[in-house]
Design an enzyme around this catalytic site. Structure first.
Site, PDB file in Angstrom:
ATOM      1  N   PHE A 153       0.840  -1.199   0.000  1.00  0.00           N
ATOM      2  CA  PHE A 153       0.000   0.000   0.000  1.00  0.00           C
ATOM      3  C   PHE A 153       0.875   1.250   0.000  1.00  0.00           C
ATOM      4  O   PHE A 153       1.873   1.310   0.727  1.00  0.00           O
ATOM      5  CB  PHE A 153      -0.865   0.056   1.271  1.00  0.00           C
ATOM      6  CG  PHE A 153      -1.860  -1.062   1.402  1.00  0.00           C
ATOM      7  CD1 PHE A 153      -3.106  -0.986   0.787  1.00  0.00           C
ATOM      8  CD2 PHE A 153      -1.564  -2.195   2.161  1.00  0.00           C
ATOM      9  CE1 PHE A 153      -4.034  -2.017   0.918  1.00  0.00           C
ATOM     10  CE2 PHE A 153      -2.481  -3.220   2.308  1.00  0.00           C
ATOM     11  CZ  PHE A 153      -3.725  -3.132   1.681  1.00  0.00           C
ATOM     12  N   ASP A 154       0.473   2.241  -0.762  1.00  0.00           N
ATOM     13  CA  ASP A 154       1.006   3.589  -0.598  1.00  0.00           C
ATOM     14  C   ASP A 154       0.317   4.184   0.633  1.00  0.00           C
ATOM     15  O   ASP A 154      -0.707   3.655   1.094  1.00  0.00           O
ATOM     16  CB  ASP A 154       0.694   4.398  -1.869  1.00  0.00           C
ATOM     17  CG  ASP A 154       1.074   5.870  -1.740  1.00  0.00           C
ATOM     18  OD1 ASP A 154       2.068   6.175  -1.048  1.00  0.00           O
ATOM     19  OD2 ASP A 154       0.370   6.718  -2.318  1.00  0.00           O
ATOM     20  N   GLY A 155       0.869   5.280   1.159  1.00  0.00           N
ATOM     21  CA  GLY A 155       0.278   5.898   2.348  1.00  0.00           C
ATOM     22  C   GLY A 155      -0.804   6.916   2.029  1.00  0.00           C
ATOM     23  O   GLY A 155      -1.989   6.593   1.960  1.00  0.00           O
TER      24      GLY A 155
END
Length: 312
Positions: A178-180
């Site tokens: 996941f990206d943030g």
């Protein structure tokens, strides 16, 4: 809400309880490579497309971008049932398609050919098939159609857009990156960054350090994944999750880590890239799927053969 026009139950697969399962809906173009067929549909129309699919109904479609992800999810189910045959919290995969049931026979045959654990095939003639996501309890929706994804996100369902690419199927366990900001977290800091630059964003993060970041569009799915992961000890888990964010660890990492802790969301590894390209680290991780809101990051992931899904 009415059921989709035609739902085909896959009798080859043990049906899951939708009230306890983690339901993932994929479109046919996300799971199989239908680029040639889609081109035919756009150029020659629905009738020609249907005729082509019927004529080739026994010819399996090649795997698409989300194919390896679905296979890895299946592996997790197998591991969960090995440790507890009565377990009901399993992944449940359904295919949501704008195909007619006649042209959908090839889709069903392809899934059976590869031994994919897909419980239902929903053939919907409505323009907006995402209206059926909530009635099926869908927690993640993957589509190759941007309008579909935006509609799903508007309906409060975690969703992402997959681009067709050649994917090397990585080995198990299931690895999800996941990206943030604007993916796991809200885009509040992104907005400050746009308006006030990096210095403004860093000051904002420092001031807000004790306050958890708002929820992003994929938080709900990540939490469900985390809940499944907790069934296993960290060493034995068939699920590994990663955070790969453009944030710098020194100034902007603390709030992110504290937020995950506050949510009770376990992440195996976190990489604070400080704006550096994500491609090299993704090539190392070899995830089954990578979620990001930046198209340049998606492109970087595709360049190293990583299956990617854009959260618009």
């Amino acid at each position: 809400m009415a059921e989709p026009e035609s739902t085909v139950i896959n009798t080859n697969v043990k049906q899951k309880d939708p009230s306890t399962a983690l339901v993932i809906a994929v479109t046919t173009r996300a799971i199989f490579n239908l680029e040639e067929e889609h081109k035919l549909y756009l150029e020659k129309g629905k009738e020609e497309y249907t005729r082509h699919q019927q004529a080739n109904q026994d010819k399996p479609l090649p795997p698409g971008t989300a194919f390896a992800f679905i296979q890895a999810v299946q592996y997790v189910n197998k591991k969960i049932l090995e440790s507890n045959p009565a377990e009901r919290e399993l992944f449940d995969i359904l295919v949501l398609s704008n195909n007619s049931p006649e042209s959908g026979v090839r889709i069903i045959n392809s899934a059976k050919h590869y031994g994919l654990e897909i419980s239902k095939f929903c053939f919907v003639s409505d323009e907006d098939s995402t209206q059926y996501l909530k009635s099926h309890g869908v927690k993640l929706f993957l589509s190759a159609d941007r309008t579909d994804v935006c509609n799903a996100l508007r309906r409060g369902v975690s969703a992402a857009l997959v681009f067709q690419q050649e994917v090397q199927a990585p080995s198990t366990p299931l690895r999800v990156v996941f990206d943030g900001d604007a993916v796991l977290f809200s885009d509040e800091t992104d907005q400050i960054f746009q308006e006030q630059g990096l210095e403004g964003a860093v000051q904002y993060e420092r001031a807000m350090e004790a306050v958890p970041i708002g929820e992003g569009p994929l938080k709900a799915f990540a939490m469900h994944l985390g809940k499944m992961r907790k069934k296993f000890g960290q060493e034995q888990s068939p699920i590994r999750t990663y955070l790969v964010t453009a944030r710098g660890g020194r100034d902007m990492g603390i709030r992110a880590i504290k937020t995950l802790r506050e949510w009770g969301l376990p992440i195996d590894e976190a990489f604070f890239m400080d704006g550096a390209p994500k491609g090299p680290i993704l090539a190392q991780i070899q995830p089954h799927i990578f979620f990001d809101d930046g198209l340049h990051n998606i492109q970087g992931a595709q360049n190293v053969g990583v299956p990617s899904a854009w959260v618009p």
